[in-house]
Design a protein around this motif. Structure first.
Motif, PDB file in Angstrom:
ATOM      1  N   GLU A  37     -23.223 -39.996  19.248  1.00  0.00           N
ATOM      2  CA  GLU A  37     -24.619 -39.740  18.891  1.00  0.00           C
ATOM      3  C   GLU A  37     -24.890 -38.269  18.604  1.00  0.00           C
ATOM      4  O   GLU A  37     -25.732 -37.942  17.755  1.00  0.00           O
ATOM      5  CB  GLU A  37     -25.532 -40.250  20.014  1.00  0.00           C
ATOM      6  N   ILE A  38     -24.203 -37.368  19.301  1.00  0.00           N
ATOM      7  CA  ILE A  38     -24.453 -35.938  19.077  1.00  0.00           C
ATOM      8  C   ILE A  38     -23.463 -35.324  18.089  1.00  0.00           C
ATOM      9  O   ILE A  38     -23.649 -34.192  17.650  1.00  0.00           O
ATOM     10  CB  ILE A  38     -24.434 -35.146  20.403  1.00  0.00           C
ATOM     11  N   LEU A  39     -22.435 -36.085  17.725  1.00  0.00           N
ATOM     12  CA  LEU A  39     -21.414 -35.577  16.806  1.00  0.00           C
ATOM     13  C   LEU A  39     -21.968 -35.173  15.439  1.00  0.00           C
ATOM     14  O   LEU A  39     -21.586 -34.118  14.909  1.00  0.00           O
ATOM     15  CB  LEU A  39     -20.304 -36.620  16.646  1.00  0.00           C
ATOM     16  N   PRO A  40     -22.870 -35.953  14.816  1.00  0.00           N
ATOM     17  CA  PRO A  40     -23.371 -35.557  13.490  1.00  0.00           C
ATOM     18  C   PRO A  40     -24.070 -34.203  13.478  1.00  0.00           C
ATOM     19  O   PRO A  40     -24.000 -33.475  12.490  1.00  0.00           O
ATOM     20  CB  PRO A  40     -24.355 -36.685  13.143  1.00  0.00           C
ATOM     21  N   GLN A  41     -24.764 -33.853  14.568  1.00  0.00           N
ATOM     22  CA  GLN A  41     -25.473 -32.575  14.618  1.00  0.00           C
ATOM     23  C   GLN A  41     -24.538 -31.406  14.929  1.00  0.00           C
ATOM     24  O   GLN A  41     -24.677 -30.320  14.370  1.00  0.00           O
ATOM     25  CB  GLN A  41     -26.580 -32.614  15.687  1.00  0.00           C
ATOM     26  N   ARG A  42     -23.572 -31.630  15.791  1.00  0.00           N
ATOM     27  CA  ARG A  42     -22.712 -30.536  16.248  1.00  0.00           C
ATOM     28  C   ARG A  42     -21.386 -30.449  15.500  1.00  0.00           C
ATOM     29  O   ARG A  42     -20.796 -29.374  15.412  1.00  0.00           O
ATOM     30  CB  ARG A  42     -22.436 -30.681  17.750  1.00  0.00           C
ATOM     31  N   GLY A  43     -20.901 -31.573  14.984  1.00  0.00           N
ATOM     32  CA  GLY A  43     -19.599 -31.581  14.341  1.00  0.00           C
ATOM     33  C   GLY A  43     -18.484 -31.494  15.375  1.00  0.00           C
ATOM     34  O   GLY A  43     -18.731 -31.282  16.562  1.00  0.00           O
ATOM     35  N   PHE A  44     -17.250 -31.651  14.922  1.00  0.00           N
ATOM     36  CA  PHE A  44     -16.118 -31.614  15.849  1.00  0.00           C
ATOM     37  C   PHE A  44     -15.933 -30.236  16.474  1.00  0.00           C
ATOM     38  O   PHE A  44     -15.511 -30.122  17.622  1.00  0.00           O
ATOM     39  CB  PHE A  44     -14.833 -32.040  15.135  1.00  0.00           C
ATOM     40  N   GLY A  46     -18.335 -28.056  17.141  1.00  0.00           N
ATOM     41  CA  GLY A  46     -19.433 -27.707  18.036  1.00  0.00           C
ATOM     42  C   GLY A  46     -19.578 -28.586  19.257  1.00  0.00           C
ATOM     43  O   GLY A  46     -20.201 -28.182  20.246  1.00  0.00           O
ATOM     44  N   ILE A  47     -18.999 -29.776  19.208  1.00  0.00           N
ATOM     45  CA  ILE A  47     -19.153 -30.679  20.345  1.00  0.00           C
ATOM     46  C   ILE A  47     -18.281 -30.213  21.511  1.00  0.00           C
ATOM     47  O   ILE A  47     -17.154 -29.760  21.318  1.00  0.00           O
ATOM     48  CB  ILE A  47     -18.800 -32.131  19.952  1.00  0.00           C
ATOM     49  N   THR A  48     -18.832 -30.267  22.720  1.00  0.00           N
ATOM     50  CA  THR A  48     -18.097 -29.854  23.916  1.00  0.00           C
ATOM     51  C   THR A  48     -18.317 -30.885  25.014  1.00  0.00           C
ATOM     52  O   THR A  48     -19.272 -31.672  24.967  1.00  0.00           O
ATOM     53  CB  THR A  48     -18.580 -28.486  24.428  1.00  0.00           C
ATOM     54  N   LEU A  49     -17.454 -30.859  26.013  1.00  0.00           N
ATOM     55  CA  LEU A  49     -17.641 -31.759  27.150  1.00  0.00           C
ATOM     56  C   LEU A  49     -18.924 -31.410  27.893  1.00  0.00           C
ATOM     57  O   LEU A  49     -19.602 -32.287  28.430  1.00  0.00           O
ATOM     58  CB  LEU A  49     -16.439 -31.676  28.092  1.00  0.00           C
ATOM     59  N   GLU A  50     -19.266 -30.129  27.887  1.00  0.00           N
ATOM     60  CA  GLU A  50     -20.490 -29.695  28.557  1.00  0.00           C
ATOM     61  C   GLU A  50     -21.729 -30.245  27.849  1.00  0.00           C
ATOM     62  O   GLU A  50     -22.685 -30.682  28.499  1.00  0.00           O
ATOM     63  CB  GLU A  50     -20.551 -28.167  28.594  1.00  0.00           C
ATOM     64  N   SER A  51     -21.717 -30.243  26.505  1.00  0.00           N
ATOM     65  CA  SER A  51     -22.869 -30.763  25.762  1.00  0.00           C
ATOM     66  C   SER A  51     -23.033 -32.262  25.989  1.00  0.00           C
ATOM     67  O   SER A  51     -24.156 -32.772  26.050  1.00  0.00           O
ATOM     68  CB  SER A  51     -22.712 -30.468  24.265  1.00  0.00           C
ATOM     69  N   ILE A  52     -21.922 -32.959  26.125  1.00  0.00           N
ATOM     70  CA  ILE A  52     -21.981 -34.400  26.399  1.00  0.00           C
ATOM     71  C   ILE A  52     -22.508 -34.642  27.809  1.00  0.00           C
ATOM     72  O   ILE A  52     -23.335 -35.529  28.038  1.00  0.00           O
ATOM     73  CB  ILE A  52     -20.589 -35.033  26.217  1.00  0.00           C
ATOM     74  N   ALA A  53     -22.029 -33.838  28.753  1.00  0.00           N
ATOM     75  CA  ALA A  53     -22.495 -33.962  30.140  1.00  0.00           C
ATOM     76  C   ALA A  53     -23.997 -33.711  30.223  1.00  0.00           C
ATOM     77  O   ALA A  53     -24.726 -34.441  30.910  1.00  0.00           O
ATOM     78  CB  ALA A  53     -21.737 -32.982  31.030  1.00  0.00           C
ATOM     79  N   ASP A  54     -24.478 -32.690  29.511  1.00  0.00           N
ATOM     80  CA  ASP A  54     -25.912 -32.374  29.515  1.00  0.00           C
ATOM     81  C   ASP A  54     -26.728 -33.529  28.944  1.00  0.00           C
ATOM     82  O   ASP A  54     -27.794 -33.870  29.465  1.00  0.00           O
ATOM     83  CB  ASP A  54     -26.175 -31.103  28.699  1.00  0.00           C
ATOM     84  N   ALA A  55     -26.233 -34.123  27.859  1.00  0.00           N
ATOM     85  CA  ALA A  55     -26.957 -35.228  27.220  1.00  0.00           C
ATOM     86  C   ALA A  55     -27.048 -36.443  28.137  1.00  0.00           C
ATOM     87  O   ALA A  55     -28.024 -37.198  28.095  1.00  0.00           O
ATOM     88  CB  ALA A  55     -26.268 -35.607  25.910  1.00  0.00           C
TER      89      ALA A  55
END
Length: 217
Positions: A37-44, A46-55
């Protein structure tokens, strides 16, 4: 004392049960779904494990319990994407119907899939680069084979249509590449007002119209 005896009795009779833990696979899938879900905005990049954890409202160590690092998570995303796509394309190409009918179903599959989840398009759009960055392990090599098997299935279907006289007698690899290029272009710009106004069904119809005009005899 009475409460203690009642507790022991209930335990023996199985009345009290431990609260079931959330299955590991369910939580793992939730993490991957959030990453999509957050991949389109951040791209490969920009995506981090921390951003996924926050979401998700998780701690970062909670993500590490399921994935060793970002590369491990990306590999899982690509694996799920390719396996699902490969299974769907094989079912279509091996299924019933004329080559034209099966080609239409392939186009519908890609449009439906990418409209449903834009993260799938991000994976597909950057698939070649992601696969090249993966180490030469047995798992990564298998993913590369799967990624080649999908277009080869389309080429085989087009060749079948040529042999039956349904499609133009041209190089099936060229025709297949043109169809994938058309799909890629439309899916890249599907949020433009002119395309978005068509809706999913209208978009599928227009893509099929253009694709078939260039291939059907």
């Amino acid at each position: 004392m009475l409460k203690l005896l009642t507790f022991v009795k209930n335990c023996k009779e199985g009345v009290l049960r431990a609260t079931p833990k959330k299955p590991r696979e369910t939580r793992r899938k939730k993490i991957l779904q959030t990453a999509l879900e957050i991949l389109p905005q951040r791209g490969f990049d920009g995506i981090t494990l921390e951003s996924i954890a926050d979401a998700l409202g998780y701690t970062k160590p909670a993500i590490y319990y399921y994935f060793k690092n970002k590369d491990d998570l990306v590999c899982s995303l690509v694996t799920d994407y390719l396996k699902d796509a490969h299974q769907a394309i094989c079912a279509i190409t091996d299924g019933n119907g004329s080559p034209k009918e099966r080609l239409i179903r392939i186009i519908h599959f890609y449009v439906d899939r990418n409209c449903e989840q834009r993260g799938y398009f991000t994976i597909d759009h950057h698939l070649g680069g992601v696969l090249r960055k993966m180490p030469h392990t047995a798992e990564a090599d298998n993913l590369r084979k799967l990624s080649l098997e999908i277009p080869s299935r389309l080429i085989k279907l087009i060749n079948e249509g040529i042999q039956l006289g349904e499609f133009r007698d041209e190089d099936p690899a060229v025709l297949g590449s043109l169809i994938f290029s058309l799909l890629g272009g439309v899916l890249t710009h599907m949020e433009m007002p002119s395309l978005a106004s068509l809706g999913v069904e209208g978009l599928k119809q227009r893509v099929c119209d253009f694709a078939l005009k260039g291939i059907v005899v």
